[in-house]
Write an enzyme that holds these catalytic residues in place. Structure first.
Site, PDB file in Angstrom:
ATOM      1  N   ASP A   1      51.231  41.394  47.119  1.00  0.00           N
ATOM      2  CA  ASP A   1      51.638  40.395  46.117  1.00  0.00           C
ATOM      3  C   ASP A   1      51.713  39.009  46.767  1.00  0.00           C
ATOM      4  O   ASP A   1      51.956  38.897  47.977  1.00  0.00           O
ATOM      5  CB  ASP A   1      53.003  40.786  45.545  1.00  0.00           C
ATOM      6  N   GLY A   2      51.530  37.979  45.937  1.00  0.00           N
ATOM      7  CA  GLY A   2      51.728  36.607  46.410  1.00  0.00           C
ATOM      8  C   GLY A   2      50.449  35.801  46.584  1.00  0.00           C
ATOM      9  O   GLY A   2      50.505  34.658  47.046  1.00  0.00           O
TER      10      GLY A   2
ATOM     11  N   ARG B   1      50.720  32.578  44.437  1.00  0.00           N
ATOM     12  CA  ARG B   1      51.628  31.574  45.016  1.00  0.00           C
ATOM     13  C   ARG B   1      51.009  30.926  46.251  1.00  0.00           C
ATOM     14  O   ARG B   1      51.127  29.722  46.464  1.00  0.00           O
ATOM     15  CB  ARG B   1      52.972  32.228  45.377  1.00  0.00           C
TER      16      ARG B   1
ATOM     17  N   ASN C   1      47.229  44.706  34.954  1.00  0.00           N
ATOM     18  CA  ASN C   1      46.586  43.447  35.369  1.00  0.00           C
ATOM     19  C   ASN C   1      45.467  42.989  34.423  1.00  0.00           C
ATOM     20  O   ASN C   1      45.027  41.838  34.493  1.00  0.00           O
ATOM     21  CB  ASN C   1      46.030  43.543  36.797  1.00  0.00           C
TER      22      ASN C   1
ATOM     23  N   GLU D   1      60.498  54.998  51.952  1.00  0.00           N
ATOM     24  CA  GLU D   1      61.325  53.858  52.325  1.00  0.00           C
ATOM     25  C   GLU D   1      60.644  52.601  51.789  1.00  0.00           C
ATOM     26  O   GLU D   1      59.418  52.485  51.843  1.00  0.00           O
ATOM     27  CB  GLU D   1      61.443  53.766  53.859  1.00  0.00           C
TER      28      GLU D   1
HETATM   29  C1  FPP Z   1      48.958  40.089  43.403  1.00  0.00           C
HETATM   30  O1  FPP Z   1      49.141  38.727  43.658  1.00  0.00           O
HETATM   31  C2  FPP Z   1      47.623  40.486  43.821  1.00  0.00           C
HETATM   32  C3  FPP Z   1      46.699  41.044  43.010  1.00  0.00           C
HETATM   33  C4  FPP Z   1      46.934  41.373  41.595  1.00  0.00           C
HETATM   34  C5  FPP Z   1      45.369  41.335  43.494  1.00  0.00           C
HETATM   35  C6  FPP Z   1      45.331  41.894  44.875  1.00  0.00           C
HETATM   36  C7  FPP Z   1      43.932  42.005  45.268  1.00  0.00           C
HETATM   37  C8  FPP Z   1      43.432  41.659  46.449  1.00  0.00           C
HETATM   38  C9  FPP Z   1      44.206  41.179  47.603  1.00  0.00           C
HETATM   39  C10 FPP Z   1      41.990  41.871  46.669  1.00  0.00           C
HETATM   40  C11 FPP Z   1      41.810  43.251  47.204  1.00  0.00           C
HETATM   41  C12 FPP Z   1      40.413  43.621  47.234  1.00  0.00           C
HETATM   42  C13 FPP Z   1      39.972  44.845  47.578  1.00  0.00           C
HETATM   43  C14 FPP Z   1      38.543  45.140  47.534  1.00  0.00           C
HETATM   44  C15 FPP Z   1      40.884  45.906  47.994  1.00  0.00           C
HETATM   45  P1  FPP Z   1      49.461  37.766  42.444  1.00  0.00           P
HETATM   46  O2  FPP Z   1      48.179  37.199  41.957  1.00  0.00           O
HETATM   47  O3  FPP Z   1      50.251  38.486  41.402  1.00  0.00           O
HETATM   48  O4  FPP Z   1      50.321  36.682  43.159  1.00  0.00           O
HETATM   49  P2  FPP Z   1      51.504  35.826  42.512  1.00  0.00           P
HETATM   50  O5  FPP Z   1      52.594  36.802  42.130  1.00  0.00           O
HETATM   51  O6  FPP Z   1      51.918  34.933  43.624  1.00  0.00           O
HETATM   52  O7  FPP Z   1      50.935  35.091  41.331  1.00  0.00           O
END
Ligand code: FPP
Length: 260
Positions: free
Chosen positions: A27-28, A31, A75, A210
């Site tokens: 997550d993040g 941000r 999502n 955990e």
């Molecule tokens: C959450 O951050 C992240 C996601 C919903 C996407 C995560 C995906 C990746 C890191 C790419 C992975 C790719 C592969 C092929 C495994 P957010 O957008 O919710 O962040 P925020 O809460 O700060 O807005």
């Protein structure tokens, strides 16, 4: 319910105080991008770059099973252009990373309802799984269109469709119908970016995991951060609901309920 290939037999962690399986809620990204006045997609791209060093750090530490939460069943309700950017990124990442992961002996598995992905992405996922299906050095589960509730419902429906008597359903049978069948449950769930929630991730499997939450945003997470998480895990007292028997205290334990 379309399942990934069966997981390979993976070596146990090199030390007993290490988790066998780590799940990460990445997550993040948004941000991270906002702080740099960049579009959210740039945060997701930076998030992809974090994956390999973290995987390598896990492996170097002796942890060989990793599950990454890349896209949840919820999502899809993000803006259409962000969903499109993420789907594009998943396909591009498979194209750019799978060859090297295969060379490193990593088995790649997608968990989640892949039927909602585009036929092209489904094909890439299938090809990556087939190519790496015999690898035995490490397992990388990527949760795409994954939701813990959806997984449990899909598993029960699957069992029913195979004629299993659901009135006699037990935990082993249900666990064996999940995407993670054949893998140990995650011992440690890491969440980046500070939120204290599990967000529909591995609801069944996380029963005794955990939880480790860090303020670090996923694109800033690195080898040192995973080592910190492993250090915190090693200090946890895992009792799985039990209380260890203290020598000489048996009598008290038996007498106490009668005196209530
Ligand atoms: C959450 O951050 C992240 C996601 C919903 C996407 C995560 C995906 C990746 C890191 C790419 C992975 C790719 C592969 C092929 C495994 P957010 O957008 O919710 O962040 P925020 O809460 O700060 O807005």
């Amino acid at each position: 319910m379309q399942r990934p290939p069966a997981p390979a037999a993976i070596p146990e962690p090199s030390r007993p105080e290490l988790p066998r399986h780590i799940g990460i809620i990445m997550d993040g990204n948004g941000r991270w991008a906002r702080r740099r006045h960049l579009p959210r997609a740039a945060g997701h791209r930076a998030g992809v770059a974090t994956i390999r060093p973290v995987m390598e750090a896990c492996h170097a530490a002796g942890v060989h099973i990793l599950t990454l939460y890349a896209f949840s069943t919820e999502n899809w309700s993000r803006p259409r252009h962000e969903v499109a950017a993420l789907m594009q990124l998943f396909g591009d990442t498979i194209d750019s990373e799978v060859g090297e992961m295969h060379a490193e002996g990593i088995q790649i598995r997608a968990i989640g309802d892949r039927s909602k992905l585009s036929p092209r992405l489904q094909q890439k996922v299938r090809a990556a799984e087939e190519l790496t299906s015999q690898n035995t050095r490490a397992v990388l589960n990527v949760a795409i269109n994954y939701g813990g509730r959806h997984e449990i419902v899909a598993a029960v429906r699957d069992l029913a469709s195979r004629g299993v008597d659901l009135t006699a359903l037990d935990t082993e049978t249900l666990a064996g119908a999940l995407y993670t069948a054949g893998l140990p449950d995650p011992d440690l769930i890491v969440r980046t970016a500070g939120e204290m929630r599990i967000s529909n991730f591995m609801l069944w499997q996380a029963a005794y995991a955990e939880i480790y939450v860090t303020e670090t945003l996923w694109p800033d997470f690195d080898a040192a951060a995973i080592e910190h998480a492993l250090g915190a895990y090693a200090g946890r007292d895992r009792r799985f609901g039990a209380v260890p028997e203290a020598p000489g205290r048996m009598e008290e334990a038996i007498v106490a309920p009668a005196s209530l």
